[in-house]
Design an enzyme around this catalytic site. Structure first.
Site, PDB file in Angstrom:
ATOM      1  N   LYS A   1       0.810  -1.217   0.000  1.00  0.00           N
ATOM      2  CA  LYS A   1       0.000   0.000   0.000  1.00  0.00           C
ATOM      3  C   LYS A   1       0.842   1.266   0.000  1.00  0.00           C
ATOM      4  O   LYS A   1       0.457   2.267  -0.595  1.00  0.00           O
ATOM      5  CB  LYS A   1      -0.948  -0.015   1.204  1.00  0.00           C
ATOM      6  CG  LYS A   1      -1.972  -1.142   1.171  1.00  0.00           C
ATOM      7  CD  LYS A   1      -2.912  -1.056   2.369  1.00  0.00           C
ATOM      8  CE  LYS A   1      -3.929  -2.173   2.364  1.00  0.00           C
ATOM      9  NZ  LYS A   1      -3.335  -3.486   2.615  1.00  0.00           N
TER      10      LYS A   1
ATOM     11  N   HIS B   6     -13.997  -4.026   9.129  1.00  0.00           N
ATOM     12  CA  HIS B   6     -13.360  -3.659   7.858  1.00  0.00           C
ATOM     13  C   HIS B   6     -13.550  -4.731   6.783  1.00  0.00           C
ATOM     14  O   HIS B   6     -12.848  -4.716   5.778  1.00  0.00           O
ATOM     15  CB  HIS B   6     -11.864  -3.373   8.062  1.00  0.00           C
ATOM     16  CG  HIS B   6     -11.596  -2.355   9.128  1.00  0.00           C
ATOM     17  ND1 HIS B   6     -11.948  -1.029   8.987  1.00  0.00           N
ATOM     18  CD2 HIS B   6     -11.038  -2.472  10.362  1.00  0.00           C
ATOM     19  CE1 HIS B   6     -11.602  -0.374  10.091  1.00  0.00           C
ATOM     20  NE2 HIS B   6     -11.053  -1.226  10.929  1.00  0.00           N
TER      21      HIS B   6
ATOM     22  N   ARG C 168      -7.019  -8.269  -8.781  1.00  0.00           N
ATOM     23  CA  ARG C 168      -7.698  -9.552  -8.978  1.00  0.00           C
ATOM     24  C   ARG C 168      -9.188  -9.296  -9.163  1.00  0.00           C
ATOM     25  O   ARG C 168      -9.658  -8.163  -9.100  1.00  0.00           O
ATOM     26  CB  ARG C 168      -7.491 -10.443  -7.751  1.00  0.00           C
ATOM     27  CG  ARG C 168      -7.909  -9.731  -6.448  1.00  0.00           C
ATOM     28  CD  ARG C 168      -7.894 -10.659  -5.259  1.00  0.00           C
ATOM     29  NE  ARG C 168      -8.012  -9.964  -3.989  1.00  0.00           N
ATOM     30  CZ  ARG C 168      -9.137  -9.511  -3.471  1.00  0.00           C
ATOM     31  NH1 ARG C 168     -10.275  -9.647  -4.128  1.00  0.00           N
ATOM     32  NH2 ARG C 168      -9.147  -8.901  -2.302  1.00  0.00           N
TER      33      ARG C 168
END
Length: 649
Positions: free
Chosen positions: A116, A235, A297
């Site tokens: 990230k 989350h 993906r």
């Protein structure tokens, strides 16, 4: 087109990929662990290969075993699905090195977007808006704590690698940062083998909007509209929909342009998702969204995009991997109606959504216009502690959002899951929530409305009465089969007595509690009540394994006849007994034998299905016994430790 494909995955996504592959004329090859030898994806495949023991780390995550199976089966390509090795650069490289086409992006794109911190730096360079925060390499805890203070609370700690909510913690106060950082790093290390994190500013009214992107190897890249994935818990996404409520055509074009720019900056090819965090305060608006991450993906929620576009994204993946150009240009992408998807999990909403394992005694889905069900299990299958506990995805499409939510809620009501607990009732309540339907929601919606969505805890006496009635009927039938006729009144099983109202008390054990059902006979007819409540009118019951399972509005109640000869439970009232709430692995034991503990104190951490669960003391006292060791697998209900209650506790 490819003649054969190996699906390097399991469960519903493996079954879903096979459907498209078979339609396109491909030979389908499955891989499976020992635990999945009889799984649905194995049954559906044309060929299947055993790749190791049940733990994913010894089977589905072992690149060499997947490649060996592909070579043995002469597979032309490998589709990774999602999860497992789908975003693994080494796996994509191994496919190429062995002359097997990887149905996904090039390794360079996976690598560029897999971490990230690097992905955000790349997006900033490409002009894509990024959430303020610290994305650097320095991981010293005091330094990270100082950065969090500089950014300003609340902040979000996020694992640099991976996704799915693992290694993620929201921190509202400076004093809570150290514990949150320790937990996030430990979870990230366990899930991804990489403990590094980044720190971001937490948007207080966040909406999670993602854009489905597609790119080919000829330089073309487009988006297939957006999905709203704001309904989350821990989350992790719970319900997703397309299009996003409140999304204007102009804002869709703006976000879509940013998403395509992100894909091109990564040198992307194939299906991917650009995830944005949007400021939902006052509605979606221009300039009010920021890049979070890219999933390199296919996404779990891709069916809602398929529903509103009429496209098969897996077919697109195969065609792009085969070297074809994208079938459509940007201005040709359809958007019709509204679609919503719910993730049906084997988990218990009344026990903080703990995973629920066991045999699926019954599993049945309704059939309705506008309803699609993707599943990888069937009745008789086992939900094991080794993999994600998803049972199915229910996808509903309607002309309007209201119509789609109605279809979904009704389908969830009619879904039968017996054995493991499920979140069907919780999902139906969510789909019917007036605030959600009215568009007043963000990523904190479920936590804010949790009590009303989960409903009342404890026993439902109407459901228990329904189960007791079914149990009595079953016992009556069993006795009738054994006895050809009743020779005298003394042989009757109808509560016969010489005077007064005929009553029969039936001792039950219901969800571990002792309950008495009362059966009264009037005019030869039996009436069953529990605490004065009559049997529910909207329930169903299945008798299996010497127990009755009652299903009412997605909520399961298990009951059986109580054997009075066994006496009282030796542990009843023993509030110091700490049991494992689910099958899992003991990650940490936080106290020592002989230690003094206070009620609510953290005692141990158990990991199940990639999530951590902390066990706490229910009483003040002293640790008298520790029965579990770090690293050991532990069964649901097993003793972890015993707390000797303090005087008066």
């Amino acid at each position: 087109m490819f003649k054969s494909v190996l699906i390097a995955n399991r469960g519903e996504i493996a079954c879903r990929i096979m459907r498209t592959a078979k339609r396109m004329g491909m030979r389908t090859i499955a891989v499976h662990s020992q635990a999945d030898a009889k799984a649905l994806h194995v049954k559906l495949a044309d060929e299947a290969h055993l790749i190791g023991p049940a733990p994913a780390a010894q089977s589905y995550l072992v690149i060499e075993k997947i490649i060996a199976a592909a070579k043995a089966s002469k597979a032309e390509c490998i589709h990774p699905g999602y999860g497992f090795l789908s975003e693994n650069t080494a796996f994509a490289k191994a496919c190429a090195d062995n002359g097997i086409v990887f149905v996904g992006p090039p390794p360079s794109a996976i690598e560029a977007m897999g971490l990230k911190d690097r992905a955000k730096a790349l997006m900033e360079k490409a002009g894509v808006p990024v959430v303020p925060g610290y994305h650097g390499d320095k991981q010293d805890p005091p330094f990270l704590k100082r950065k969090a203070y500089e950014i300003g609370y609340p902040v979000l700690i996020k694992a640099v690698a991976g996704g799915g909510g693992k290694g993620m913690r929201r921190v509202d106060k400076h004093a809570d940062f150290d514990d949150a950082l320790e937990g996030a790093m430990r979870e990230a290390q366990n899930a991804f083998g990489d403990a590094r994190v980044l720190i971001e500013k937490y948007i207080t009214a966040p909406r999670h909007i993602e854009m489905q992107v597609f790119a080919d190897s000829h330089g073309n890249a487009i988006h297939l509209n957006e999905r709203d994935c704001s309904l989350q818990r821990r989350h992790q996404k719970v319900i997703e929909e397309a299009p996003a409520p409140g999304m204007s055509d102009a804002l869709r074009a703006e976000m879509g342009q940013a998403a395509v720019a992100a894909a091109k900056a990564a040198g992307y090819v194939g299906a991917g998702t650009i995830e944005f965090i949007a400021d939902g305060a006052g509605g979606l608006k221009s300039g009010g969204f920021w890049f979070m991450e890219m999933n390199t993906r296919l996404q779990v929620e891709h069916p809602v995009t398929e529903a509103v576009t009429g496209l098969d994204l897996v077919e697109w993946q195969f065609r792009v991997a085969h070297g074809e150009k994208l079938p459509l240009k940007q201005d040709q992408v359809p958007l019709e109606g509204h679609a919503v998807e719910a993730r049906l999990y084997a988990e218990d909403p009344e026990k903080s959504f703990l995973p629920s394992t066991g045999r699926l005694i019954a599993l049945d889905f309704p059939k309705a216009d506008g309803l699609r069900v993707d599943t990888g299990v069937e009745s008789g299958d086992e939900v094991t502690p080794f993999y994600d506990p998803m049972i199915a995805k229910l996808i509903a499409k309607g002309e309007t959002r209201e119509a789609a939510l109605d279809i979904l809620a009704n389908a969830l009501d009619a879904t039968v899951v017996i054995g493991p607990r499920s979140n069907a009732g919780f999902l139906a309540a969510l789909a019917r929530s007036p605030d959600f339907r009215g568009g007043a929601f963000d990523t904190g919606f479920i936590d804010t409305h949790l009590s009303e969505l989960v409903g009342a805890h404890g026993l439902d006496h109407e459901a228990v009465a329904f189960g007791a009635e079914a149990l009595m009927a079953s016992e009556h039938d069993r006795v009738a089969e054994r006895r050809e006729s009743i020779d005298s009144p003394w042989d009757a099983d109808d509560g016969f007595q010489l005077s007064g109202t005929r009553r029969l008390i039936v001792p039950l054990i219901v969800e571990g509690q002792k309950v008495n059902a009362e059966v009264t006979y009037e005019g030869g007819a039996a009436k069953v009540t529990v605490n004065g409540a009559s049997p529910a009118a909207d329930a169903m019951a299945i008798i299996a394994d010497d127990a009755v399972y009652v299903l009412q509005r997605g909520r399961q109640t298990k009951l059986a006849l109580r054997d009075l000869s066994l006496g009282e439970d030796a542990n009843e009232g023993g509030g110091g007994l700490v049991r494992a709430p689910m099958h899992g692995k003991v990650l940490a034991v936080l106290v020592e034998q002989g230690a003094t503990v206070a009620r609510g104190q953290r005692l141990a951490i158990i990991e199940a299905m990639k999530m951590e669960h902390t066990l706490t003391a229910s009483v003040d006292g002293t640790v008298a016994e520790i029965a579990a060791s770090v690293g050991a697998q532990i069964a649901e209900g097993a003793k972890v430790m015993m707390i000797a209650p303090a005087d008066g506790a």
